[in-house]
Each structure stands twice: as structure tokens, then as C-alpha cells.
Design a protein around this motif. Structure first.
Motif, PDB file in Angstrom:
ATOM      1  N   ALA A  37      32.650  50.252  49.781  1.00 57.03           N
ATOM      2  CA  ALA A  37      34.038  50.383  49.321  1.00 57.03           C
ATOM      3  C   ALA A  37      34.389  49.373  48.251  1.00 57.03           C
ATOM      4  CB  ALA A  37      34.986  50.232  50.509  1.00 57.03           C
ATOM      5  N   LEU A  38      33.776  48.198  48.287  1.00 49.47           N
ATOM      6  CA  LEU A  38      34.171  47.132  47.363  1.00 49.47           C
ATOM      7  C   LEU A  38      33.211  46.937  46.199  1.00 49.47           C
ATOM      8  CD1 LEU A  38      35.638  44.532  49.860  1.00 49.47           C
ATOM      9  CD2 LEU A  38      36.854  46.068  48.333  1.00 49.47           C
ATOM     10  N   LYS A  39      32.268  47.858  46.001  1.00 52.52           N
ATOM     11  CA  LYS A  39      31.363  47.699  44.864  1.00 52.52           C
ATOM     12  C   LYS A  39      32.067  48.104  43.567  1.00 52.52           C
ATOM     13  CE  LYS A  39      29.066  52.160  45.041  1.00 52.52           C
ATOM     14  NZ  LYS A  39      27.837  52.885  45.265  1.00 52.52           N
ATOM     15  N   GLU A  40      31.541  47.612  42.476  1.00 53.24           N
ATOM     16  CA  GLU A  40      32.065  47.941  41.150  1.00 53.24           C
ATOM     17  C   GLU A  40      31.973  49.446  40.939  1.00 53.24           C
ATOM     18  OE1 GLU A  40      33.814  46.278  37.724  1.00 53.24           O
ATOM     19  OE2 GLU A  40      33.021  45.136  39.401  1.00 53.24           O
ATOM     20  N   ALA A  42      34.815  52.862  39.267  1.00 52.58           N
ATOM     21  CA  ALA A  42      35.916  53.167  38.361  1.00 52.58           C
ATOM     22  C   ALA A  42      36.973  52.068  38.429  1.00 52.58           C
ATOM     23  CB  ALA A  42      36.527  54.522  38.708  1.00 52.58           C
ATOM     24  N   LEU A  43      37.099  51.457  39.610  1.00 49.66           N
ATOM     25  CA  LEU A  43      37.953  50.278  39.779  1.00 49.66           C
ATOM     26  C   LEU A  43      37.045  49.059  39.867  1.00 49.66           C
ATOM     27  CD1 LEU A  43      40.483  51.539  42.484  1.00 49.66           C
ATOM     28  CD2 LEU A  43      40.909  51.230  40.038  1.00 49.66           C
ATOM     29  N   SER A  44      37.474  47.976  39.284  1.00 49.70           N
ATOM     30  CA  SER A  44      36.687  46.745  39.341  1.00 49.70           C
ATOM     31  C   SER A  44      36.754  46.135  40.734  1.00 49.70           C
ATOM     32  CB  SER A  44      37.206  45.734  38.315  1.00 49.70           C
ATOM     33  OG  SER A  44      38.482  45.252  38.710  1.00 49.70           O
ATOM     34  N   VAL A  45      35.786  45.293  41.038  1.00 48.02           N
ATOM     35  CA  VAL A  45      35.790  44.559  42.302  1.00 48.02           C
ATOM     36  C   VAL A  45      37.081  43.747  42.409  1.00 48.02           C
ATOM     37  CG1 VAL A  45      34.649  42.709  43.606  1.00 48.02           C
ATOM     38  CG2 VAL A  45      33.279  44.495  42.501  1.00 48.02           C
ATOM     39  N   LYS A  46      37.500  43.135  41.305  1.00 54.19           N
ATOM     40  CA  LYS A  46      38.731  42.338  41.323  1.00 54.19           C
ATOM     41  C   LYS A  46      39.915  43.182  41.765  1.00 54.19           C
ATOM     42  CE  LYS A  46      41.145  41.313  37.560  1.00 54.19           C
ATOM     43  NZ  LYS A  46      41.586  40.672  36.293  1.00 54.19           N
ATOM     44  N   HIS A  47      40.059  44.365  41.202  1.00 57.55           N
ATOM     45  CA  HIS A  47      41.201  45.214  41.556  1.00 57.55           C
ATOM     46  C   HIS A  47      41.111  45.699  42.998  1.00 57.55           C
ATOM     47  CE1 HIS A  47      41.689  45.201  37.160  1.00 57.55           C
ATOM     48  NE2 HIS A  47      42.958  45.159  37.516  1.00 57.55           N
ATOM     49  N   LYS A  48      39.923  45.980  43.466  1.00 54.63           N
ATOM     50  CA  LYS A  48      39.755  46.379  44.867  1.00 54.63           C
ATOM     51  C   LYS A  48      40.116  45.226  45.801  1.00 54.63           C
ATOM     52  CE  LYS A  48      36.336  49.938  43.898  1.00 54.63           C
ATOM     53  NZ  LYS A  48      34.989  50.458  44.175  1.00 54.63           N
ATOM     54  N   GLU A  49      39.734  44.006  45.444  1.00 59.47           N
ATOM     55  CA  GLU A  49      40.072  42.852  46.280  1.00 59.47           C
ATOM     56  C   GLU A  49      41.574  42.568  46.255  1.00 59.47           C
ATOM     57  OE1 GLU A  49      38.384  41.532  48.521  1.00 59.47           O
ATOM     58  OE2 GLU A  49      36.303  41.949  48.017  1.00 59.47           O
ATOM     59  N   ALA A  75      36.165  37.068  42.108  1.00 60.00           N
ATOM     60  CA  ALA A  75      36.032  38.200  41.181  1.00 60.00           C
ATOM     61  C   ALA A  75      36.823  37.989  39.891  1.00 60.00           C
ATOM     62  CB  ALA A  75      36.473  39.491  41.868  1.00 60.00           C
ATOM     63  N   GLY A  76      37.486  36.833  39.770  1.00 58.35           N
ATOM     64  CA  GLY A  76      38.174  36.512  38.526  1.00 58.35           C
ATOM     65  C   GLY A  76      39.671  36.714  38.528  1.00 58.35           C
TER      66      GLY A  76
END
Length: 113
Positions: A37-40, A42-49, A75-76
Motif C-alpha cells: 500500500a505504501l510503495k511508490e 501514482a501517488l508518492s510515498v510522501k503523499h501516502k504517508e 519521505a521528505g
């Protein structure tokens, strides 16, 4: 009441490891789901987090806040992005999310150091 989100993360890792030993199949499946679920994508990892942080606030989950704030920072995510994430959680979760949102901001400040 002061919480240490670094300590919450350490405690949760220890308890999670103990649970994984007791229930290896379930925890292995959950870890695989978490990674998928949290891999890079269409949405970045940052946005998922950031999304996971907002849900953790709305669900009033200290461990979720601690883990996902730390992951968002790794994730920045910036402090301002996390503040705006807290804002959305407050919008969706009402008064209880104000309380946990304020605590999440404390987590951001602690874990960003």
C-alpha cells in the motif's frame, strides 16, 4: 501529559516484534500489505504517508501518528505539509482530531530533530 513519539515508536517496534513471533502468519501478511500500500506509485510515498498520518489522527491512534509522521518526514514531507495534513484531519474528524492533531504537531517537532 507529555508523550514521547520517539519512545512510542520504540515501544511499538518491540511490541510488534513480540506479536510477530506469536502470530507470524498474520503479521507477515500485514507487513506485506503495508509495503504494497505504501510503495511508490501514482501517488508518492510522501503523499501516502501524509494520508496515513491524517487517518491516524482521525482514528486517535498514537502509534499510527508516531509511525506515519516519522515515515512522512523520512519521505521528505515538510513541517508545513504536515500542518496542512493535520488541518484536513481536523476538518474530517472534528473536535477529537483537534486534540490529536495538536499532538501530531508535537510529534512532527520531536521527530524532525
Amino acid at each position: 501529559m507529555t508523550k514521547s513519539y520517539k519512545q512510542i515508536n520504540q515501544d511499538q517496534q518491540a511490541m510488534g516484534s513480540a506479536y510477530k513471533k506469536a502470530s507470524t502468519e498474520t503479521m507477515s501478511a500485514f507487513i506485506a500489505l503495508h509495503q504494497a500500500a505504501l510503495k511508490e506509485g501514482a501517488l508518492s510515498v510522501k503523499h501516502k504517508e501524509l494520508m496515513a498520518t491524517a487517518i491516524g489522527i482521525a482514528a486517535r491512534c498514537d502509534g499510527c501518528i508516531a509511525a506515519h509522521v516519522a515515515a512522512a518526514l523520512r519521505a521528505g514531507a515538510t513541517r508545513q505539509e504536515l500542518v496542512e495534513t493535520i488541518d484536513v484531519a481536523v476538518l474530517m474528524g472534528g473536535g477529537p482530531s483537534v486534540i490529536y492533531g495538536a499532538q501530531a504537531l508535537a510529534a512532527v517537532d520531536e521527530l524532525a530533530q
